[in-house]
Design a protein around this motif. Sequence first.
Motif, PDB file in Angstrom:
ATOM      1  N   UNK A  69       0.896  -1.242  -0.325  1.00  0.00           N
ATOM      2  CA  UNK A  69      -0.007  -0.024   0.170  1.00  0.00           C
ATOM      3  C   UNK A  69       0.926   1.211   0.250  1.00  0.00           C
ATOM      4  N   UNK A  70       2.161   0.831   0.607  1.00  0.00           N
ATOM      5  CA  UNK A  70       2.620   2.446   0.534  1.00  0.00           C
ATOM      6  C   UNK A  70       3.416   2.749  -0.401  1.00  0.00           C
ATOM      7  N   UNK A  71       3.487   1.388  -1.139  1.00  0.00           N
ATOM      8  CA  UNK A  71       4.459   1.672  -2.546  1.00  0.00           C
ATOM      9  C   UNK A  71       3.774   2.632  -3.815  1.00  0.00           C
ATOM     10  N   UNK A  72       2.240   1.900  -3.390  1.00  0.00           N
ATOM     11  CA  UNK A  72       0.892   2.021  -4.140  1.00  0.00           C
ATOM     12  C   UNK A  72       1.276   3.722  -3.970  1.00  0.00           C
ATOM     13  N   UNK A  73       1.089   3.731  -3.373  1.00  0.00           N
ATOM     14  CA  UNK A  73       0.763   5.236  -2.568  1.00  0.00           C
ATOM     15  C   UNK A  73       1.676   6.817  -2.953  1.00  0.00           C
ATOM     16  N   UNK A  74       3.147   6.280  -2.266  1.00  0.00           N
ATOM     17  CA  UNK A  74       4.521   6.870  -2.406  1.00  0.00           C
ATOM     18  C   UNK A  74       4.864   6.104  -3.835  1.00  0.00           C
ATOM     19  N   UNK A  75       5.157   5.310  -4.686  1.00  0.00           N
ATOM     20  CA  UNK A  75       6.530   5.160  -5.387  1.00  0.00           C
ATOM     21  C   UNK A  75       5.951   6.460  -6.302  1.00  0.00           C
ATOM     22  N   UNK A  76       7.177   6.989  -6.555  1.00  0.00           N
ATOM     23  CA  UNK A  76       7.436   8.280  -8.000  1.00  0.00           C
ATOM     24  C   UNK A  76       6.719   9.248  -7.361  1.00  0.00           C
ATOM     25  N   UNK A  77       6.590   9.569  -6.557  1.00  0.00           N
ATOM     26  CA  UNK A  77       6.138  10.825  -5.989  1.00  0.00           C
ATOM     27  C   UNK A  77       6.819  11.290  -4.370  1.00  0.00           C
ATOM     28  N   UNK A  78       7.443  10.395  -3.969  1.00  0.00           N
ATOM     29  CA  UNK A  78       7.669  10.952  -2.376  1.00  0.00           C
ATOM     30  C   UNK A  78       9.553  11.199  -3.709  1.00  0.00           C
ATOM     31  N   UNK A  79       9.334  12.628  -1.450  1.00  0.00           N
ATOM     32  CA  UNK A  79      11.773  12.780  -1.889  1.00  0.00           C
ATOM     33  C   UNK A  79      11.977  11.777  -2.569  1.00  0.00           C
ATOM     34  N   UNK A  80      12.995  11.515  -3.355  1.00  0.00           N
ATOM     35  CA  UNK A  80      14.311   9.878  -3.218  1.00  0.00           C
ATOM     36  C   UNK A  80      15.214  10.471  -2.983  1.00  0.00           C
ATOM     37  N   UNK A  81      15.768  10.000  -1.443  1.00  0.00           N
ATOM     38  CA  UNK A  81      16.896   9.926  -1.735  1.00  0.00           C
ATOM     39  C   UNK A  81      17.926   9.406  -1.915  1.00  0.00           C
ATOM     40  N   UNK A  82      19.396  10.056  -2.549  1.00  0.00           N
ATOM     41  CA  UNK A  82      20.164   8.603  -2.706  1.00  0.00           C
ATOM     42  C   UNK A  82      20.984   7.956  -2.203  1.00  0.00           C
ATOM     43  N   UNK A  83      20.902   6.367  -2.197  1.00  0.00           N
ATOM     44  CA  UNK A  83      21.657   5.733  -1.158  1.00  0.00           C
ATOM     45  C   UNK A  83      23.173   5.067  -1.855  1.00  0.00           C
ATOM     46  N   UNK A  84      23.199   5.306  -3.227  1.00  0.00           N
ATOM     47  CA  UNK A  84      23.937   4.002  -3.705  1.00  0.00           C
ATOM     48  C   UNK A  84      25.263   4.681  -3.375  1.00  0.00           C
ATOM     49  N   UNK A  85      26.533   3.915  -3.224  1.00  0.00           N
ATOM     50  CA  UNK A  85      27.911   4.530  -3.004  1.00  0.00           C
ATOM     51  C   UNK A  85      28.733   4.900  -4.048  1.00  0.00           C
ATOM     52  N   UNK A  86      29.238   6.060  -4.625  1.00  0.00           N
ATOM     53  CA  UNK A  86      29.929   6.901  -5.738  1.00  0.00           C
ATOM     54  C   UNK A  86      30.779   7.669  -5.010  1.00  0.00           C
ATOM     55  N   UNK A  87      31.013   8.988  -5.884  1.00  0.00           N
ATOM     56  CA  UNK A  87      32.057   9.939  -4.728  1.00  0.00           C
ATOM     57  C   UNK A  87      30.979  10.292  -3.915  1.00  0.00           C
ATOM     58  N   UNK A  88      30.235  10.559  -3.918  1.00  0.00           N
ATOM     59  CA  UNK A  88      29.098  10.987  -3.032  1.00  0.00           C
ATOM     60  C   UNK A  88      27.943   9.655  -3.370  1.00  0.00           C
ATOM     61  N   UNK A  89      27.159   9.850  -2.471  1.00  0.00           N
ATOM     62  CA  UNK A  89      25.933   9.057  -3.019  1.00  0.00           C
ATOM     63  C   UNK A  89      24.758   9.389  -3.909  1.00  0.00           C
ATOM     64  N   UNK A  90      24.767   8.365  -4.845  1.00  0.00           N
ATOM     65  CA  UNK A  90      23.919   8.432  -5.838  1.00  0.00           C
ATOM     66  C   UNK A  90      22.627   8.216  -6.299  1.00  0.00           C
ATOM     67  N   UNK A  91      22.187   8.048  -7.463  1.00  0.00           N
ATOM     68  CA  UNK A  91      20.662   7.437  -6.716  1.00  0.00           C
ATOM     69  C   UNK A  91      20.335   7.337  -8.559  1.00  0.00           C
ATOM     70  N   UNK A  92      20.668   5.495  -8.952  1.00  0.00           N
ATOM     71  CA  UNK A  92      20.455   5.084 -10.715  1.00  0.00           C
ATOM     72  C   UNK A  92      19.148   4.815 -10.478  1.00  0.00           C
ATOM     73  N   UNK A  93      18.146   5.727 -11.343  1.00  0.00           N
ATOM     74  CA  UNK A  93      16.663   6.212 -11.279  1.00  0.00           C
ATOM     75  C   UNK A  93      16.054   4.857 -11.866  1.00  0.00           C
ATOM     76  N   UNK A  94      16.942   4.198 -12.907  1.00  0.00           N
ATOM     77  CA  UNK A  94      15.717   2.831 -13.330  1.00  0.00           C
ATOM     78  C   UNK A  94      16.330   1.784 -12.418  1.00  0.00           C
ATOM     79  N   UNK A  95      17.558   1.683 -12.649  1.00  0.00           N
ATOM     80  CA  UNK A  95      17.012   0.353 -11.109  1.00  0.00           C
ATOM     81  C   UNK A  95      16.910   0.538 -10.677  1.00  0.00           C
ATOM     82  N   UNK A  96      16.126   1.542  -9.642  1.00  0.00           N
ATOM     83  CA  UNK A  96      15.346   2.012  -8.307  1.00  0.00           C
ATOM     84  C   UNK A  96      13.879   1.508  -8.838  1.00  0.00           C
TER      85      UNK A  96
END
Length: 542
Positions: free
Chosen positions: A474-501
Motif C-alpha cells: 500500500x505504501x508503494x502504491x501511494x508514494x512510488x514516484x512521488x516521494x522525495x527520493x534520497x540517493x543511497x548508492x555509493x559513488x564519490x557521493x551517494x547517488x540515485x540510479x533512477x531506472x534501477x530503483x
Amino acid sequence: MSGDIDGAVADLIAGLEAEPHGQVAPSVYETARLVSLSPWLGGHAERVAFLLQTQRADGGWGPPQGYALVPTLSATDALLATLRSAGPRAHRDDVAARLAPAVARSLQALTTWLSADLLVPDTPGADLIVPSLVAGINQHLALLEHMAVPCLEPWYGGRLGLPTGMDDGRLVKVRQAVAAGADLPGKLVHFLEVLGPTARAAGIRPAGPGTVGASPAATAAWIGHPDSDSSSDLALAHLATVAGGGPVPCPSPITVFEAAWVVSGLARAGIRVEVPPRIVESLRAAMSPLGTPTGPGLPADADTTAVALCALGHLGQPVDPGPLWAYETADGFCTWPGEDGWSVTTNAHVLDAFGQHVSSRVDPEPRYIAAVDRLTVALRERQQPDGQWRDRWHASPYYATMCCALALHDFGRGPTAVDAVARAVDWVLSTQRADGSWGRWDGTAEETAYALQVLLAARPRVDEVQAAARRGYAYLCETAGREPAPPLWYGKELYRPLAIVRAAVLAALHLARQRHDITAATVTTTAPKPRQAASKPVIRDA
C-alpha cells in the motif's frame, strides 16, 4: 501516465534505449566540479542555480550525517570559484550577492562538522577528494581576502582542516607519481579531477562515447580549456551531451550496470521482460576475460560482471561465468583486485551467477559447487546479530539484506542458508515503520521495495508476513514516484540510479501481487524522454 505493471516495465525497458548513457539523478558533487573546472561550458548559470537551490537549511548539501561532507565541500569550492571570477563587481553583481551568503552558511556548517570529529563514510576516493577540496577552498579564501566580502570575513584568517584521522598523504603520492610519468591505475581514472593541473599528463584517453572515467568531472579535468588541442573534441562533445545545458549526473555512462540490474531484477521477480536485441548484444559484447565494467571508462569489476551474467542467463543467453575466477580471494571474491574491504553484495551476486550456472548444468564442475558452498558460509558469517547485512556499496542495509537473502534462498546450500534467510525476514518484520515503509533515515519506496523482496523470498504465507507485505504494498502504491527520493548508492557521493530503483519497486509490486494475492492498484510511471544532445559543445566566454 497511469498503467499496470506490464506497461510500467515496457516504459522502463524503452528508457534503456532512450537514455543510452543511463538514468542517474543530478549530482551535487559533479555539477559543482563542472562549475569550477568548466565555466565556459553551456549551462554554467543553470549549474550555479542548481547548487543554490539544493543547499540545505543548515548550509550543507546532500544526504544526512557524514555523507554530506563531499557534496558540501564540492559546492562550497565551486561557489567560491564563481565569486572569485566575479572580481571587484562581487558586491554589486546580483548572482555574486546571492553566492556569498550561501558560501558563508556552508563554511559555518563545514567548520562545525570538522571540529566535531565527523565520521567520514568509506565512499570511493574520499581520501583523495576531501583533501583536494579542502586545499582548494583554503586557496580560494586566501585569494578572496582582498575583495573584503563582508559575510566571508570570519573565515579569511582561518583555514579548514581535514577530518580526524585523514591526511593528504595518498593524494600527494598520486599527484607526484603522475607528474613523474607513472601510469594512473584504472580505478583512479574516475577521480582524475583530484590531480589538478596534472590531469592531462596522466596518459589517459577518452573511452566509448568520449568519457574519461565515466565521470563528467574527470572528463572536464582531462579537457582543461576547450582550446587546448583538437584531441579533446570527442570528450568535449560528450561532456556537452551529458551536461545538457545544466546539472550533470555521476557515474555516467552506466550502460552495462543499468541494463544488468534492471533486467536481472525484473526477471528474478518473475516479470516477463522483452529486451531489445541491441541491449542483449551490448551485455554480451561487454564481457571480456576479466568480465565487464559498469560502463565505458571504468575497469571491469566482479559485481557488474556477476549481475550481467545473471541478466544474460535470465534472457536465455547464458555466458560462461569463468571471468569471475579472476576476482577470487582467500575469503571470497573481491570487487576488483586490491580492493580495500569485503563486499557482501558483490559476493552475493557472485553466488547468484555461480548458482545459476550450477543449476543449469546436469553435471556442473566441482569448483563451482565448492564456490557456492564457500559463499554460503561467508555470507552467513557476515550477517549481523540482528539478521541484517550492511555493505560498502549502498547506504541502506535493506539493499544488502535483500541481495544476500535472495542469493542464499535461491542458491545457498544447506541449513546455514535457510537459517540466514529466516533471520533476515525476522529483522525486516521488526523494522517496518507505522506507515508501512522501511528505510534507514526515513521510509522510502526504494528501501521498502528491498524489504518486501526479502519478506517474499521464501514465500511464507504466515499472517504476520502477509500483513506486513500488504502494508508495504500500500505504501508503494501511494508514494512510488512521488516521494522525495534520497540517493543511497555509493559513488564519490551517494547517488540515485533512477531506472534501477524503479525496477526494484516494480519487482516488489509484482511479487506482492503474485505471492500474496494482493489486489492490483494503479502503478504510476513516466515514460523517459531522450534528452536532446547538443551537436557540438556550447562555449561561453571565459
